[in-house]
Design a protein around this motif. Sequence first.
Motif, short mmCIF file in Angstrom:
data_model
loop_
_atom_site.label_atom_id
_atom_site.label_comp_id
_atom_site.label_asym_id
_atom_site.label_seq_id
_atom_site.Cartn_x
_atom_site.Cartn_y
_atom_site.Cartn_z
N VAL A 96 0.84 -1.20 0.00
CA VAL A 96 0.00 0.00 0.00
C VAL A 96 0.88 1.25 0.00
N ASP A 97 1.97 1.22 0.74
CA ASP A 97 2.89 2.35 0.75
C ASP A 97 3.49 2.60 -0.64
N PHE A 99 2.02 1.85 -3.51
CA PHE A 99 0.96 2.43 -4.33
C PHE A 99 0.78 3.91 -4.04
N SER A 100 0.86 4.29 -2.76
CA SER A 100 0.73 5.71 -2.43
C SER A 100 1.92 6.50 -2.96
N ALA A 101 3.10 5.90 -2.97
CA ALA A 101 4.28 6.58 -3.53
C ALA A 101 4.10 6.78 -5.03
N LYS A 103 1.25 7.10 -6.58
CA LYS A 103 0.22 8.12 -6.77
C LYS A 103 0.81 9.51 -6.54
N GLU A 104 1.64 9.66 -5.50
CA GLU A 104 2.30 10.94 -5.25
C GLU A 104 3.19 11.33 -6.43
N ASP A 107 1.05 12.51 -9.28
CA ASP A 107 0.52 13.85 -9.03
C ASP A 107 1.59 14.91 -9.26
#
Length: 111
Positions: A96-97, A99-101, A103-104, A107
């Motif tokens: 999950v970490d 995937f968030s990286a 996404k960041e 962005d």
Amino acid sequence: MKRPIIALLLSGLILPGLGQLYLGRRNKGIALIMAVNLLLLAALFFVMKIASPVIGAYLTGTPLTPALILQQLQPYNFWAKLLLAAVFGLWGFGLVDLFSAFKEQDDVTRN
């Protein structure tokens, strides 16, 4: 797009934290690898603690029955489940970490 896939494969299939190291998130990667190694060490301790009476019974010639093996496993049932849940939880957190990286990173590149 190749870097995220390699990072996911490293963390998902080999060892949680390797993907973070690959992406340059050094502190998180090292922390995840240390936590996973600590949990694996605890699992090894439990395996040895459970196996030693069974091995002792085998070496002394005592018949090994399923009841004897279950008797040795029973006291550690809760802790084994907790340890397994912790390993999977840590593995999931690593993914999950990542995937968030990603996404960041998407962005930042879009702006």
